[in-house]
Design a protein around this motif. Structure first.
Motif, PDB file in Angstrom:
ATOM      1  N   LYS A 104      37.052  16.717  37.497  1.00  0.00           N
ATOM      2  CA  LYS A 104      36.310  17.094  38.703  1.00  0.00           C
ATOM      3  C   LYS A 104      36.248  15.988  39.751  1.00  0.00           C
ATOM      4  CE  LYS A 104      31.558  16.389  36.844  1.00  0.00           C
ATOM      5  NZ  LYS A 104      31.369  14.992  36.977  1.00  0.00           N
ATOM      6  N   VAL A 155      30.018  25.714  41.088  1.00  0.00           N
ATOM      7  CA  VAL A 155      31.146  24.806  40.883  1.00  0.00           C
ATOM      8  C   VAL A 155      31.251  24.447  39.403  1.00  0.00           C
ATOM      9  CG1 VAL A 155      32.028  22.504  41.337  1.00  0.00           C
ATOM     10  CG2 VAL A 155      31.135  23.869  43.219  1.00  0.00           C
ATOM     11  N   ARG A 208      39.434  27.707  43.423  1.00  0.00           N
ATOM     12  CA  ARG A 208      38.805  27.692  44.746  1.00  0.00           C
ATOM     13  C   ARG A 208      38.787  29.103  45.352  1.00  0.00           C
ATOM     14  NH1 ARG A 208      41.696  24.314  49.333  1.00  0.00           N
ATOM     15  NH2 ARG A 208      43.166  25.998  48.975  1.00  0.00           N
ATOM     16  N   LEU A 233      32.145  27.527  49.603  1.00  0.00           N
ATOM     17  CA  LEU A 233      30.724  27.866  49.492  1.00  0.00           C
ATOM     18  C   LEU A 233      29.953  27.317  50.692  1.00  0.00           C
ATOM     19  CD1 LEU A 233      30.282  27.081  45.697  1.00  0.00           C
ATOM     20  CD2 LEU A 233      30.756  29.287  46.791  1.00  0.00           C
ATOM     21  N   ARG A 275      25.291  26.010  44.800  1.00  0.00           N
ATOM     22  CA  ARG A 275      26.677  25.564  44.874  1.00  0.00           C
ATOM     23  C   ARG A 275      27.040  24.779  43.631  1.00  0.00           C
ATOM     24  NH1 ARG A 275      25.697  23.666  50.379  1.00  0.00           N
ATOM     25  NH2 ARG A 275      25.790  21.579  49.541  1.00  0.00           N
ATOM     26  N   LYS A 276      26.142  23.913  43.246  1.00  0.00           N
ATOM     27  CA  LYS A 276      26.406  23.062  42.090  1.00  0.00           C
ATOM     28  C   LYS A 276      26.645  23.915  40.851  1.00  0.00           C
ATOM     29  CE  LYS A 276      24.615  18.511  42.490  1.00  0.00           C
ATOM     30  NZ  LYS A 276      23.369  17.872  42.814  1.00  0.00           N
ATOM     31  N   GLU A 322      33.951  23.241  46.211  1.00  0.00           N
ATOM     32  CA  GLU A 322      32.664  23.477  46.867  1.00  0.00           C
ATOM     33  C   GLU A 322      32.837  24.003  48.296  1.00  0.00           C
ATOM     34  OE1 GLU A 322      30.443  19.926  47.292  1.00  0.00           O
ATOM     35  OE2 GLU A 322      28.500  20.935  47.371  1.00  0.00           O
ATOM     36  N   LYS A 325      36.129  18.661  42.674  1.00  0.00           N
ATOM     37  CA  LYS A 325      34.815  19.276  42.776  1.00  0.00           C
ATOM     38  C   LYS A 325      34.519  19.664  44.227  1.00  0.00           C
ATOM     39  CE  LYS A 325      31.103  16.865  42.636  1.00  0.00           C
ATOM     40  NZ  LYS A 325      30.210  15.786  42.176  1.00  0.00           N
ATOM     41  N   GLU A 326      34.844  18.729  45.137  1.00  0.00           N
ATOM     42  CA  GLU A 326      34.537  18.978  46.556  1.00  0.00           C
ATOM     43  C   GLU A 326      35.418  20.077  47.142  1.00  0.00           C
ATOM     44  OE1 GLU A 326      33.164  14.358  47.230  1.00  0.00           O
ATOM     45  OE2 GLU A 326      35.181  15.026  47.804  1.00  0.00           O
ATOM     46  N   ASN A 379      29.437  17.070  53.796  1.00  0.00           N
ATOM     47  CA  ASN A 379      30.864  17.277  53.579  1.00  0.00           C
ATOM     48  C   ASN A 379      31.670  16.767  54.775  1.00  0.00           C
ATOM     49  OD1 ASN A 379      33.333  19.285  54.004  1.00  0.00           O
ATOM     50  ND2 ASN A 379      32.950  19.103  51.810  1.00  0.00           N
TER      51      ASN A 379
END
Lengths: 802, 220
Positions: free
Chosen positions: B136, B123, B155, B109, B119-120, B106, B102-103, A4
């Motif tokens: 996404k 999400v 989120r 998390l 996580r996947k 994430e 999507k990010e 990330n």
């Protein structure tokens, strides 16, 4: 998480293209140049460090108390080393060593080689590995020699060399020697490099001087026995010195010299061999000085600093755009450490990319760099484990500071404030401080460049007292008798109208293509005083060929028959004799009485960075000449040079023609200054360039930040020029401030540096003003380009966003 | 009892004078409540919300969150506390522009050190629940305001917080979008999530079970 971070970092870099490019260009250029400079410095520092015993082997030197102060000599009389070993306790190994050119003949082919005349212990003291032959005694007897690998190949091709007989030219005869061993080629970073090693006892001066204590020609190296300290050894030598140099000490006492603190007039000292390449004896004490390599290293660090300062400034400035992200991350639970880690990682990313680019660039630039800076260094000089580890540690440190500082500031921000985009801190002070520092460095380097070039120009243009533009000097490296060569050249060139005169001498002016330098000195007693002078053996027409004017008397002349007891002196020597009429002086030495027949005007017969010393000219055909001088007319200089070359080919077909104009030779003597000038020039160009990249980026940011202000001002009625001035002023103030700091600094350093030159330019404030003005101008152009555009933009556009 | 504020004071010093932002605030929140904080501009609504969310400190008083004394624990511990139990929703969404939907989802998390597969799944679950699977891979700038706020709420919810703090969540939206968001809050509250919102609108406040009115930093 890591992924990330990388993603965010990558997208941020793409978003801020200008800054990313500026940072990448700045940092990678800085790293490339720093790597190259670091390599050069490391190479310089590595001189002689490959010897296994570099710290326990010493060079012997003698300090002499003269009426004018202490002088140091490193050359020694032939009986010294054996006597020292015999009479002074504590010596484990001792070896004499003398570097000279040697002319070798093998199957009617001549080879001009660098020879080293040494005692056998030389190979115990120093690490010059033997490839074939006896490792302990590469030259087992006085008729054997050792060759370096490439020399053996040059002489014998791929054939067998061991056991072959070659002939060494000694004076007018040829002496046979047997090749006993092959040595590995000397590394490039050695002070002593040779093609051939010859036993010391086989030197032609050895037997005649075996018991002579006042003729010096070679260096002595030794290793002490375990447990013997340097001071112990020096103390041990005192009675030895007093006994063997008795006559000289007596005349020193008579001339009024003062003894040193131990009551000694002559004292032997030892210098660790690892320091030999860096020592200077000019002031009467051994000064080990590694300034030059450290200076290079310093410049490398300064350049990295400038690039890092840019990085810090841009990162902090860009941080403002990322406040929201920081705030958001904090509300989502990121703690300081995580944010710090993230920003630091981004910095490391940039740095790693820059270093890779820098390495590639350094690799590509290697060859031009080596020619330009005249160094033999290679990147392998940097690939030692210690340096590599140090490199990575310092890299980590640099990224920690350069990347960590902005990271720290950003990660400390309060979440709410960050979210609201508010950022109060004294960031401008740091930014301004860094910009000032960058310009201080740049201005110091620019002044250095200007002054250095000034001094080189001064040395190059200085009237040396002889004609250096029209005279070619040719090393007499053939087998034929030197006087005959000069005579043949004279006849060969007689009918060429462009050749004005031909002569010869036993020493060169400047540094010729043969690269050799020598000094001959003579000391005699005159009216109860010991007088020292440099001596030069010349052929007829020497003064005429070189355009050296006479002050009084006459020059050597054929009309007066044998002039072998006549001498011509220079003005300094005349002053030294302290006689009203130097032409009346007769000098008695052994059986000969010399008469002074003329006084010539002082000329720089040595390097221009030295005072003119006393000089005495002899004309004695018993003493060989080593250089021929040919004066050509100013028209058709190149054609005349070719004519000389052709004449040489006829006279000495076996020997290579190494003739060169004296101005080239003089230029060669300040090669060191020129290298330094190149390094400082490139440092200053790079310094100002990088500083300006930083300045440009900052000005862009400031303009964006103040867009609204600019709009309002314009609506109110400000003109383009007043706004440009407003925006530019702040930056120029910084440059001005930097100048105030840099000028005295530069003056101090340059003044110190110039002081080592007896003939030098005066340091006028103009040089510094020029440097300052240049920096200011460049900074103005950099910032101005951006600000003028902002100032002339339509205010309606900038205000519409409100 | 979810949280408890006791004699909370917050002030700033300006020109030698102490200006109070919060003055003697006392109240309790039980799990499952839906509280609206109301008041004119500058009355301290957002400040109070930030204090509750532990993003901002206070100068005097006691604050217990799930029986932890917030006023006396260390920053790291506090961060763990709100990271674990509180989700934030902002008026201007505060999505990270450089990250896709999507990010963005994430990210919380990541700070809670969930494993990649987990996580996947979470999400995907959240995208499904809010019906934004098709979006996404878009960046925030490619979404409408209502959609952005939807992502913002998603989120905030993704790590199953006990408490959602919303600072004028509909302030930047048109009425239709606003109503949808409020409906969503209502639904979440019915599912058991505690919500505290700051709002100007009476209509939105009516979704809540209790209203706290502020004036000049004081509860009235």
């Amino acid at each position: 998480m890591f992924k990330n971070y990388l993603k965010i970092a990558w997208r941020n870099l793409l978003k801020n293209k200008v800054f990313t490019t500026a940072n990448l260009i700045g940092l990678s250029t800085a790293f490339a140049i720093a790597i190259l400079l670091g390599m050069t410095a490391m190479f310089d520092l590595s001189f002689d460090q490959f010897h296994k015993k570099k710290d326990t082997v010493y060079q012997l030197y003698l300090s002499n108390q003269t009426p004018k102060g202490t002088t140091i000599s490193v050359v020694n009389p032939i009986p010294l080393a054996p006597a020292l070993k015999e009479e002074v306790p504590g010596i484990k190994h001792i070896a004499r060593s003398l570097s000279q050119d040697a002319l070798i003949t093998y199957q009617n082919k001549d080879f001009d080689l660098d020879a080293e005349y040494v005692d056998n212990d030389f190979f115990t003291l120093f690490s010059y590995p033997v490839i074939i032959g006896n490792t302990q005694e590469p030259i087992p007897n006085k008729n054997s020699i050792a060759l370096s690998e490439s020399t053996a190949k040059k002489i014998f091709g791929d054939g067998n060399a061991i056991g072959e007989t070659i002939f060494l030219q000694q004076g007018r005869e040829q002496v046979p020697f047997t090749v006993a061993s092959i040595l590995k080629d000397t590394p490039v970073n050695t002070s002593v490099d040779f093609d051939i090693v010859i036993p010391f006892e086989s030197h032609r001066e050895y037997l005649p001087n075996i018991d002579i204590w006042d003729s010096y020609n070679h260096l002595v190296y030794l290793e002490l026995e375990e447990g013997v300290s340097l001071s112990q050894f020096e103390k041990n030598t005192r009675s030895f010195t007093n006994q063997h140099y008795e006559n000289q000490i007596e005349s020193m006492v008579r001339d009024g010299a003062l003894p040193d603190t131990n009551g000694q007039y002559k004292q032997f000292h030892l210098l660790p061999y690892s320091d030999v390449a860096f020592v200077s004896y000019a002031t009467g004490i051994a000064i080990v000085n590694r300034t030059f390599p450290y200076l290079i290293l310093g410049i490398a660090l300064l350049i990295i600093f400038i690039a890092c300062a840019n990085f810090i400034n841009m990162n902090i400035a860009l941080g403002e755009k990322r406040l929201k992200e920081i705030g958001m991350r904090k509300t989502l639970g990121a703690v300081k450490r995580q944010l710090f880690g993230q920003f630091w990682l981004e910095s490391i990313l940039i740095f790693v990319v820059s270093i890779v680019l820098g390495l590639i660039a350094a690799h590509l630039l290697l060859d031009p760099f080596k020619t330009l800076f005249n160094t033999q260094a290679t990147l392998s000089n940097l690939s030692k484990p210690v340096i590599l580890v140090g490199f990575f540690l310092s890299l980590l440190l640099i990224t920690l500071i350069a990347g960590g500082y902005p990271a720290l500031i950003l990660s400390k921000l309060n979440a709410i404030r960050a979210l609201k985009g508010k950022w109060e801190m004294g960031k401008n002070r740091l930014r301004n401080g860094l910009i000032v520092l960058q310009f201080v460095i740049a201005i110091v380097l620019i002044s250095g460049t200007i002054v250095l070039h000034g001094q080189i120009q001064y040395m190059r243009n200085k009237d040396l007292g002889y004609n250096k533009e029209q005279v070619v000097s040719i090393p007499l490296n053939g087998k034929m008798d030197s006087y005959r060569v000069v005579q043949l050249l004279r006849e060969e060139l007689k009918n060429n109208p462009n050749i004005l005169s031909v002569s010869g001498a036993d020493n060169n002016l400047g540094r010729g293509r043969d690269g050799s330098l020598s000094t001959s000195k003579w000391r005699f007693d005159y009216k109860e005083r010991s007088i020292g002078t440099n001596v030069l053996t010349v052929d007829h027409d020497y003064l005429k060929t070189l355009d050296i004017p006479l002050v009084s008397g006459r020059s050597f002349s054929k009309e007066y028959g044998a002039d072998s007891l006549s001498i011509v002196i220079n003005e300094t020597m005349a002053k030294e004799l302290n006689e009203k009429d130097p032409l009346s002086v007769k000098i008695q030495e052994d059986e000969a009485t010399y008469t002074i027949i003329g006084v010539l005007k002082d000329y720089h017969f040595q390097n221009i960075n030295r005072e003119i010393e006393p000089l005495t000219l002899f004309m004695n055909t018993d003493w060989d000449l080593y250089y021929a001088y040919v004066k050509v007319s100013p028209a058709a200089i190149a054609k005349s040079y070719d004519a000389i070359n052709a004449a040489w080919g006829k006279v000495e077909p076996q020997a290579e023609f190494l003739g060169s104009f004296l101005d080239e030779n003089v230029d060669r003597t300040f090669r060191r200054e020129k290298t330094m000038a190149t390094i400082i020039t490139s440092g200053s160009v790079l310094g100002i360039l990088l500083s300006c990249i930083g300045l440009f980026a900052m000005s862009m940011l400031v303009v964006t930040q103040r867009t609204k202000e600019i709009g309002v001002r314009k609506v109110i009625g400000a003109s383009v020029s007043s706004i440009t001035l407003l925006l530019t002023k702040d930056f120029l103030k910084l440059v001005g401030f930097a100048f105030l700091i840099a000028a005295p600094l530069a003056w101090y350093f340059l003044n110190n540096w110039l002081e080592s030159y007896p003939f030098r330019i005066t340091l006028s404030p103009l040089y510094f003003a020029m440097a300052g003005f240049l920096a200011m101008l460049i900074a103005f152009l950099t910032v101005g380009a951006r600000t003028i555009r902002a100032a002339s933009a339509n205010p309606v556009k900038s205000l519409r966003t409100e | 009892m979810l949280l408890q504020l006791h004699n909370i004071f917050k002030w700033v010093n300006s020109g030698g004078q102490r200006i109070f932002l919060l003055k003697d605030i006392n109240f309790e929140v039980r799990e499952g409540e839906f509280i609206s904080i109301m008041g004119p501009s500058g009355s301290g609504k957002s400040t109070l919300l930030n204090v509750i969310g532990m993003l901002d400190g206070f100068d005097e008083g006691e604050y217990q969150f799930l029986d932890e004394p917030v006023h006396s624990i260390k920053e790291k511990h506090r961060a763990n506390l709100y990271k674990e139990y509180i989700g934030f929703v902002f008026q201007s969404y505060h999505l990270l522009d450089e990250l896709t939907v999507k990010e963005n989802l994430e990210m919380p998390l990541l700070y809670k050190k969930y494993k990649g597969a987990e996580r996947k799944a979470m999400v995907a679950d959240m995208l499904d629940r809010f019906n934004i699977v098709g979006k996404k891979d878009l960046f925030p700038a490619q979404l409408s305001g209502g959609q952005q706020q939807l992502v913002g709420i998603a989120r905030a919810l993704i790590s199953n917080p006990k408490l959602i703090l919303a600072d004028e969540p509909t302030g930047n939206l048109n009425s239709k979008q606003g109503e949808e968001i409020m409906q969503l809050f209502k639904q979440l509250n019915d599912e058991g999530v505690t919500i505290i919102q700051v709002t100007h609108s009476e209509k939105n406040a009516a979704y809540g079970s209790r209203i706290i009115n502020l004036l000049d930093g004081r509860m009235i």
